[in-house]
Design a protein around this motif. Structure first.
Motif, PDB file in Angstrom:
ATOM      1  N   ASN A 159       0.849  -1.188   0.000  1.00 24.00           N
ATOM      2  CA  ASN A 159       0.000   0.000   0.000  1.00 24.00           C
ATOM      3  C   ASN A 159       0.886   1.239   0.000  1.00 24.00           C
ATOM      4  N   PRO A 160       1.373   1.659  -1.174  1.00 20.84           N
ATOM      5  CA  PRO A 160       2.231   2.842  -1.221  1.00 20.84           C
ATOM      6  C   PRO A 160       1.531   4.036  -0.567  1.00 20.84           C
ATOM      7  N   SER A 161       2.269   4.765   0.238  1.00 16.13           N
ATOM      8  CA  SER A 161       1.676   5.877   0.972  1.00 16.13           C
ATOM      9  C   SER A 161       1.262   7.007   0.036  1.00 16.13           C
ATOM     10  N   PRO A 162       0.088   7.584   0.245  1.00 18.21           N
ATOM     11  CA  PRO A 162      -0.302   8.758  -0.542  1.00 18.21           C
ATOM     12  C   PRO A 162       0.557   9.976  -0.216  1.00 18.21           C
ATOM     13  N   ARG A 163       1.361   9.888   0.867  1.00 21.98           N
ATOM     14  CA  ARG A 163       2.254  10.993   1.248  1.00 21.98           C
ATOM     15  C   ARG A 163       3.680  10.768   0.756  1.00 21.98           C
ATOM     16  N   LEU A 164       3.846   9.843  -0.190  1.00 19.35           N
ATOM     17  CA  LEU A 164       5.182   9.510  -0.681  1.00 19.35           C
ATOM     18  C   LEU A 164       5.897  10.732  -1.246  1.00 19.35           C
ATOM     19  N   GLN A 165       5.177  11.581  -1.967  1.00 20.94           N
ATOM     20  CA  GLN A 165       5.781  12.782  -2.527  1.00 20.94           C
ATOM     21  C   GLN A 165       6.386  13.659  -1.435  1.00 20.94           C
ATOM     22  N   ASP A 166       5.659  13.855  -0.353  1.00 18.13           N
ATOM     23  CA  ASP A 166       6.174  14.676   0.746  1.00 18.13           C
ATOM     24  C   ASP A 166       7.431  14.060   1.344  1.00 18.13           C
ATOM     25  N   MET A 167       7.403  12.738   1.508  1.00 14.25           N
ATOM     26  CA  MET A 167       8.540  12.055   2.134  1.00 14.25           C
ATOM     27  C   MET A 167       9.819  12.233   1.319  1.00 14.25           C
ATOM     28  N   VAL A 168       9.736  11.956   0.016  1.00 16.20           N
ATOM     29  CA  VAL A 168      10.957  11.987  -0.802  1.00 16.20           C
ATOM     30  C   VAL A 168      11.396  13.413  -1.097  1.00 16.20           C
ATOM     31  N   GLN A 169      10.446  14.325  -1.184  1.00 21.62           N
ATOM     32  CA  GLN A 169      10.795  15.705  -1.501  1.00 21.62           C
ATOM     33  C   GLN A 169      11.602  16.347  -0.387  1.00 21.62           C
ATOM     34  N   ASP A 170      11.230  16.086   0.857  1.00 21.08           N
ATOM     35  CA  ASP A 170      11.902  16.735   1.982  1.00 21.08           C
ATOM     36  C   ASP A 170      13.085  15.946   2.524  1.00 21.08           C
ATOM     37  N   ALA A 171      13.270  14.697   2.071  1.00 18.19           N
ATOM     38  CA  ALA A 171      14.396  13.890   2.552  1.00 18.19           C
ATOM     39  C   ALA A 171      15.718  14.464   2.049  1.00 18.19           C
ATOM     40  N   ALA A 172      16.745  14.380   2.888  1.00 18.49           N
ATOM     41  CA  ALA A 172      18.086  14.785   2.455  1.00 18.49           C
ATOM     42  C   ALA A 172      18.686  13.765   1.505  1.00 18.49           C
ATOM     43  N   ALA A 173      18.305  12.487   1.673  1.00 18.70           N
ATOM     44  CA  ALA A 173      18.760  11.418   0.782  1.00 18.70           C
ATOM     45  C   ALA A 173      17.644  10.391   0.675  1.00 18.70           C
ATOM     46  N   ASP A 203      14.675  15.756  -6.642  1.00 19.41           N
ATOM     47  CA  ASP A 203      16.032  15.862  -7.165  1.00 19.41           C
ATOM     48  C   ASP A 203      16.693  14.484  -7.166  1.00 19.41           C
ATOM     49  N   LEU A 204      16.893  13.923  -8.360  1.00 15.44           N
ATOM     50  CA  LEU A 204      17.444  12.567  -8.441  1.00 15.44           C
ATOM     51  C   LEU A 204      18.906  12.485  -8.000  1.00 15.44           C
ATOM     52  N   LYS A 205      19.552  13.633  -7.854  1.00 15.72           N
ATOM     53  CA  LYS A 205      20.934  13.599  -7.377  1.00 15.72           C
ATOM     54  C   LYS A 205      21.043  13.128  -5.932  1.00 15.72           C
ATOM     55  N   LYS A 206      19.931  13.157  -5.217  1.00 16.92           N
ATOM     56  CA  LYS A 206      19.989  12.707  -3.826  1.00 16.92           C
ATOM     57  C   LYS A 206      19.508  11.261  -3.679  1.00 16.92           C
ATOM     58  N   MET A 207      19.368  10.535  -4.796  1.00 17.40           N
ATOM     59  CA  MET A 207      18.967   9.140  -4.727  1.00 17.40           C
ATOM     60  C   MET A 207      20.176   8.222  -4.842  1.00 17.40           C
ATOM     61  N   PHE A 208      20.244   7.240  -3.949  1.00 18.42           N
ATOM     62  CA  PHE A 208      21.324   6.257  -3.937  1.00 18.42           C
ATOM     63  C   PHE A 208      20.728   4.874  -3.716  1.00 18.42           C
ATOM     64  N   ILE A 209      21.205   3.890  -4.468  1.00 14.51           N
ATOM     65  CA  ILE A 209      20.784   2.508  -4.255  1.00 14.51           C
ATOM     66  C   ILE A 209      21.606   1.943  -3.101  1.00 14.51           C
ATOM     67  N   CYS A 210      20.931   1.476  -2.053  1.00 11.90           N
ATOM     68  CA  CYS A 210      21.617   0.957  -0.870  1.00 11.90           C
ATOM     69  C   CYS A 210      21.130  -0.463  -0.594  1.00 11.90           C
ATOM     70  N   HIS A 211      21.832  -1.445  -1.134  1.00 16.77           N
ATOM     71  CA  HIS A 211      21.471  -2.839  -0.921  1.00 16.77           C
ATOM     72  C   HIS A 211      21.578  -3.233   0.548  1.00 16.77           C
ATOM     73  N   ASN A 212      20.856  -4.281   0.923  1.00 22.33           N
ATOM     74  CA  ASN A 212      21.144  -4.982   2.171  1.00 22.33           C
ATOM     75  C   ASN A 212      22.398  -5.827   1.963  1.00 22.33           C
ATOM     76  N   GLY A 213      23.161  -6.040   3.024  1.00 22.56           N
ATOM     77  CA  GLY A 213      24.434  -6.721   2.849  1.00 22.56           C
ATOM     78  C   GLY A 213      24.672  -7.872   3.811  1.00 22.56           C
ATOM     79  N   VAL A 214      25.630  -8.722   3.452  1.00 22.00           N
ATOM     80  CA  VAL A 214      26.031  -9.875   4.260  1.00 22.00           C
ATOM     81  C   VAL A 214      27.394  -9.579   4.891  1.00 22.00           C
TER      82      VAL A 214
END
Length: 430
Positions: A159-173, A203-214
């Motif tokens: 159930n993707p949040s309807p507030r997703l835009q707010d979350m990603v817009q204001d996030a630093a990363a 701003d896509l410059k603040k997006m990073f792929i962060c895998h889970n790790g072993v």
């Protein structure tokens, strides 16, 4: 760096990596605290197992539970004084939610803000794009403390949040755990069986792929031994519809006569265990199936050492830690094309990926692996180990994440995040 984890629930049996991350951050000299918004959806994990007995924790229940709860909240907040910012006034909350519910939410915000101030937070890591992320955003709006958003599979699959835009817009990363999730977030990968993700822009410059790790210590030194006479196909995970264990049973049912030494090991438990056992009996492979039931993480890691071939047929994933942990044993694999599976497999070299629910393709892929010689399977396992070390090693991924969080606390995650050999898995999207 003073770091607060904002979590939708307390870590449980299938999220030990959360405690592992906290432990790593503490060993690096960072101060860690937790805000938890609810009980876990499974067996509770024990922080003592990770040396985290003394981590400051604020457990918050966002649901109004009665006047007794309200009185206790009021007493706790009054003891500290009522000063401090909230994102909404008491009058607004009372108007929107009524006297009791409004006062409960206002007092809850007061408790949260007091905790954040007490911890002297530099940055918040919000896991899951849900209430925990909205709480981090509220803290940011009230205090200016930045937050990094880790987006997991369930955020996009259910159930993707309807507030997703707010979350990603204001996030630093913004840190999806796989490129698959990033593509869902950006509307680049519509999947008919999944909910439509609300369109977002940031701003896509603040997006990073962060895998889970072993952890490096959990990665085998050499490929798993392989046998001519016995081949155990294993998988790790809860027994529910999303994991599609029945597909694996049906695939093995198709090739069982050709390979009498073929066996199945399901590491995990869940509501589907009776129906899966019934299906195995119907397919004539009941005597080849072992189901462990729920296991503590360390016992699950010990059980995976019995596996010769790893299989994971889930219809939805973000970045399955179970897959990485399975391949870290040095085995070939067959995976459905979801989450980080495509980053885990060099097609035909250490295994195969297949479409969700394609039992025939799964049976064919398993048959090719089992038919190969033991040495060929060991060679495939060697490549699996190399991929895990290169792309999913916990320590390297955590160094990258540490850089992102540190830079986020200074307001520039893109410019200051460190360059590492994991760039293909963690770089900003083009």
């Amino acid at each position: 760096m003073n770091l607060i984890y904002s979590l939708p629930f307390w870590p449980y049996l299938y999220t030990p990596w959360l405690f592992r991350e906290m432990q790593w951050m503490r060993k690096r000299g960072h101060r860690v605290a937790v805000i938890s918004l609810g009980d876990p959806p499974g067996p509770r994990a024990n922080p003592a197992d990770f040396g985290l007995q003394d981590v400051p924790v604020l457990r918050v229940d966002q649901r109004y539970q009665g006047d007794g709860t309200l009185f206790r909240l009021l007493t706790a907040v009054a003891a500290r004084g009522f000063k401090g910012k909230t994102t909404q006034s008491l009058a607004t909350m009372r108007r929107d939610k009524g006297l009791r519910h409004g006062l409960h939410d206002w007092l809850t915000q007061k408790r949260v803000m007091a905790f954040v101030k007490q911890q002297r937070a530099d940055v918040i890591e919000a896991h899951w794009a849900a209430h925990s992320a909205m709480l981090a955003r509220d803290i940011f709006l009230a205090t200016g403390i930045p937050y990094a958003l880790r987006i997991h599979g369930g955020d996009m699959h259910k159930n993707p949040s309807p507030r997703l835009q707010d979350m990603v817009q204001d996030a630093a990363a913004v840190c999806p755990v796989s490129r698959f999730i990033a593509d869902l977030l950006l509307g680049k990968r519509p999947v008919a069986s999944l909910p439509q993700v609300p369109p977002v822009s940031f701003d896509l410059k603040k997006m990073f792929i962060c895998h889970n790790g072993v952890p490096a210590g959990q990665i085998a030194a050499e490929p798993a031994p392989q046998s001519e006479t016995e081949q155990i196909i294993g998988t790790i995970g809860r027994l529910d519809d999303e994991k599609r264990h029945e597909d694996l049973l049906r695939a093995v049912g198709r090739i069982k006569d050709k390979h009498p030494g073929l066996k199945l090991l399901f590491i995990g438990g869940g509501v589907l265990e009776p129906s899966l056992r019934a299906l195995a009996a119907e397919l004539g492979i009941a005597d080849r199936l072992t189901i462990t039931g729920p296991l503590p993480w360390e016992h699950a890691m010990a059980a995976r050492k019995k596996i010769h071939i790893y299989a994971h047929m889930s219809k939805v994933e973000g970045c399955s830690l179970a897959v990485a942990e399975g391949l870290a044993q040095g085995v070939p694999a067959v995976l459905s094309r979801v989450g980080a599976a495509v980053d885990s497999i060099d097609e035909g070299v250490n295994g195969y990926t297949i479409d969700i629910g394609d039992v025939a393709a799964m049976a064919s892929a398993l048959d090719r692996i089992v038919t190969a010689s033991p040495q060929a399977r060991r060679d495939m396992g060697a490549r699996s180990l190399a991929i895990i070390r290169e792309r999913f090693c916990f320590e390297g991924l955590m160094e990258r994440l540490e850089g992102i969080l540190s830079a986020s606390s200074k307001g520039d995650p893109h410019g200051q995040a460190p360059k590492t050999s994991l760039a293909h898995a963690t770089k900003p999207l083009p």
